[in-house]
Design a protein around this motif. Structure first.
Motif, PDB file in Angstrom:
ATOM      1  N   MET A   1      63.977  48.913   9.050  1.00  0.00           N
ATOM      2  CA  MET A   1      64.007  47.554   9.527  1.00  0.00           C
ATOM      3  C   MET A   1      63.123  46.708   8.610  1.00  0.00           C
ATOM      4  O   MET A   1      62.052  47.129   8.204  1.00  0.00           O
ATOM      5  N   THR A   2      63.580  45.510   8.303  1.00  0.00           N
ATOM      6  CA  THR A   2      62.823  44.602   7.455  1.00  0.00           C
ATOM      7  C   THR A   2      62.685  43.264   8.165  1.00  0.00           C
ATOM      8  O   THR A   2      63.635  42.781   8.779  1.00  0.00           O
ATOM      9  N   TRP A   3      61.507  42.699   8.067  1.00  0.00           N
ATOM     10  CA  TRP A   3      61.275  41.382   8.642  1.00  0.00           C
ATOM     11  C   TRP A   3      60.612  40.538   7.574  1.00  0.00           C
ATOM     12  O   TRP A   3      59.575  40.899   7.031  1.00  0.00           O
ATOM     13  N   VAL A   4      61.224  39.414   7.273  1.00  0.00           N
ATOM     14  CA  VAL A   4      60.673  38.476   6.306  1.00  0.00           C
ATOM     15  C   VAL A   4      60.383  37.198   7.072  1.00  0.00           C
ATOM     16  O   VAL A   4      61.226  36.706   7.820  1.00  0.00           O
ATOM     17  N   ALA A   5      59.193  36.675   6.900  1.00  0.00           N
ATOM     18  CA  ALA A   5      58.794  35.471   7.635  1.00  0.00           C
ATOM     19  C   ALA A   5      58.186  34.456   6.675  1.00  0.00           C
ATOM     20  O   ALA A   5      57.639  34.829   5.636  1.00  0.00           O
ATOM     21  N   PRO A   6      58.271  33.175   7.030  1.00  0.00           N
ATOM     22  CA  PRO A   6      57.720  32.152   6.146  1.00  0.00           C
ATOM     23  C   PRO A   6      56.202  32.036   6.205  1.00  0.00           C
ATOM     24  O   PRO A   6      55.605  31.309   5.441  1.00  0.00           O
ATOM     25  N   ARG A   7      55.568  32.754   7.119  1.00  0.00           N
ATOM     26  CA  ARG A   7      54.100  32.719   7.238  1.00  0.00           C
ATOM     27  C   ARG A   7      53.653  34.003   7.923  1.00  0.00           C
ATOM     28  O   ARG A   7      54.446  34.701   8.544  1.00  0.00           O
ATOM     29  N   SER A   8      52.370  34.302   7.825  1.00  0.00           N
ATOM     30  CA  SER A   8      51.862  35.510   8.462  1.00  0.00           C
ATOM     31  C   SER A   8      51.871  35.341   9.975  1.00  0.00           C
ATOM     32  O   SER A   8      51.903  34.233  10.500  1.00  0.00           O
ATOM     33  N   SER A   9      51.864  36.473  10.670  1.00  0.00           N
ATOM     34  CA  SER A   9      51.930  36.474  12.130  1.00  0.00           C
ATOM     35  C   SER A   9      50.786  37.331  12.661  1.00  0.00           C
ATOM     36  O   SER A   9      50.863  38.554  12.629  1.00  0.00           O
ATOM     37  N   PRO A  10      49.724  36.694  13.160  1.00  0.00           N
ATOM     38  CA  PRO A  10      48.566  37.458  13.626  1.00  0.00           C
ATOM     39  C   PRO A  10      48.900  38.454  14.739  1.00  0.00           C
ATOM     40  O   PRO A  10      48.272  39.497  14.847  1.00  0.00           O
ATOM     41  N   GLU A  11      49.907  38.145  15.548  1.00  0.00           N
ATOM     42  CA  GLU A  11      50.239  39.027  16.669  1.00  0.00           C
ATOM     43  C   GLU A  11      51.161  40.183  16.286  1.00  0.00           C
ATOM     44  O   GLU A  11      51.437  41.056  17.100  1.00  0.00           O
ATOM     45  N   LEU A  12      51.622  40.219  15.042  1.00  0.00           N
ATOM     46  CA  LEU A  12      52.569  41.248  14.623  1.00  0.00           C
ATOM     47  C   LEU A  12      52.014  42.653  14.777  1.00  0.00           C
ATOM     48  O   LEU A  12      52.683  43.537  15.320  1.00  0.00           O
ATOM     49  N   GLU A  14      49.721  43.891  16.742  1.00  0.00           N
ATOM     50  CA  GLU A  14      49.629  44.276  18.156  1.00  0.00           C
ATOM     51  C   GLU A  14      51.012  44.569  18.744  1.00  0.00           C
ATOM     52  O   GLU A  14      51.202  45.542  19.469  1.00  0.00           O
ATOM     53  N   LEU A  15      51.986  43.740  18.398  1.00  0.00           N
ATOM     54  CA  LEU A  15      53.343  43.942  18.891  1.00  0.00           C
ATOM     55  C   LEU A  15      53.914  45.268  18.393  1.00  0.00           C
ATOM     56  O   LEU A  15      54.477  46.044  19.166  1.00  0.00           O
ATOM     57  N   LEU A  16      53.759  45.537  17.104  1.00  0.00           N
ATOM     58  CA  LEU A  16      54.264  46.803  16.552  1.00  0.00           C
ATOM     59  C   LEU A  16      53.592  47.995  17.206  1.00  0.00           C
ATOM     60  O   LEU A  16      54.241  48.998  17.527  1.00  0.00           O
ATOM     61  N   ILE A  21      56.050  51.114  16.954  1.00  0.00           N
ATOM     62  CA  ILE A  21      56.872  51.017  15.752  1.00  0.00           C
ATOM     63  C   ILE A  21      55.956  51.172  14.543  1.00  0.00           C
ATOM     64  O   ILE A  21      55.021  50.402  14.359  1.00  0.00           O
ATOM     65  N   ALA A  22      56.238  52.180  13.766  1.00  0.00           N
ATOM     66  CA  ALA A  22      55.458  52.396  12.545  1.00  0.00           C
ATOM     67  C   ALA A  22      55.964  51.417  11.486  1.00  0.00           C
ATOM     68  O   ALA A  22      57.165  51.273  11.285  1.00  0.00           O
ATOM     69  N   ALA A  23      55.042  50.749  10.856  1.00  0.00           N
ATOM     70  CA  ALA A  23      55.442  49.765   9.860  1.00  0.00           C
ATOM     71  C   ALA A  23      54.359  49.586   8.819  1.00  0.00           C
ATOM     72  O   ALA A  23      53.193  49.874   9.063  1.00  0.00           O
ATOM     73  N   ARG A  24      54.790  49.152   7.672  1.00  0.00           N
ATOM     74  CA  ARG A  24      53.855  48.733   6.634  1.00  0.00           C
ATOM     75  C   ARG A  24      54.110  47.260   6.401  1.00  0.00           C
ATOM     76  O   ARG A  24      55.251  46.827   6.336  1.00  0.00           O
ATOM     77  N   THR A  25      53.055  46.510   6.303  1.00  0.00           N
ATOM     78  CA  THR A  25      53.204  45.079   6.060  1.00  0.00           C
ATOM     79  C   THR A  25      52.581  44.737   4.721  1.00  0.00           C
ATOM     80  O   THR A  25      51.678  45.433   4.241  1.00  0.00           O
ATOM     81  N   PHE A  26      53.091  43.677   4.133  1.00  0.00           N
ATOM     82  CA  PHE A  26      52.497  43.177   2.909  1.00  0.00           C
ATOM     83  C   PHE A  26      52.806  41.693   2.814  1.00  0.00           C
ATOM     84  O   PHE A  26      53.727  41.186   3.449  1.00  0.00           O
ATOM     85  N   PHE A  27      52.021  41.020   2.038  1.00  0.00           N
ATOM     86  CA  PHE A  27      52.204  39.603   1.805  1.00  0.00           C
ATOM     87  C   PHE A  27      52.441  39.414   0.311  1.00  0.00           C
ATOM     88  O   PHE A  27      51.792  40.048  -0.509  1.00  0.00           O
ATOM     89  N   ALA A  28      53.377  38.566   0.002  1.00  0.00           N
ATOM     90  CA  ALA A  28      53.704  38.329  -1.402  1.00  0.00           C
ATOM     91  C   ALA A  28      53.747  36.828  -1.661  1.00  0.00           C
ATOM     92  O   ALA A  28      54.015  36.042  -0.753  1.00  0.00           O
ATOM     93  N   ALA A  29      53.482  36.473  -2.872  1.00  0.00           N
ATOM     94  CA  ALA A  29      53.556  35.071  -3.271  1.00  0.00           C
ATOM     95  C   ALA A  29      54.849  34.853  -4.050  1.00  0.00           C
ATOM     96  O   ALA A  29      55.270  35.710  -4.832  1.00  0.00           O
TER      97      ALA A  29
END
Length: 132
Positions: A1-12, A14-16, A21-29
């Protein structure tokens, strides 16, 4: 599963965790114009036109409703809410700097809020009469 968002989500996180749900997150410019990228990722022209159509369609409909009539106010408020909530699934909630100038979504949101407030007293009276 992939989720792309226009901004970071502080609650992500906790929700995962809550959903296990095991996930890796990253932020890119993005290299280049963020406005151009947003306009390619979302059809803001069509969305803006739909916001304008929403206001143009609902202004005359609501002007014919007596907000002091509980059944009418309740029915209109529910129909308006149903029409409005469709935008919640389509609008990515971009920050203002990524939106076109004079974004129609802001006008539509003010219209929705004002209309909901005008109908609220009658709608609540209708609900209370049903519960009595």
């Amino acid at each position: 599963m992939t989720w792309v968002a226009p901004r970071s989500s502080p609650e992500l996180s906790e929700l995962l965790s809550t959903e296990r749900i095991a996930a890796r997150t990253f932020f890119a410019a993005h290299e280049g114009s963020d406005v151009e990228l947003a306009s390619k990722a979302w059809d803001l022209g069509a969305l803006g036109a739909d916001y304008q159509h929403f206001v143009a369609d609902w202004e005359p409909r609501l002007s014919a409703v007596d907000p002091a009539s509980p059944p009418s106010a309740f029915a209109a408020s529910q129909e308006l809410l149903h029409a409005w909530r469709k935008f919640l699934f389509r609008d990515p909630g971009l920050p203002p700097q990524l939106l076109p100038a004079d974004w129609p979504g802001h006008t539509a949101a003010r219209f929705f809020d004002t209309s909901t407030q005008k109908l609220a007293r009658g709608a609540v009276a209708f609900l209370e009469s049903c519960l009595d």
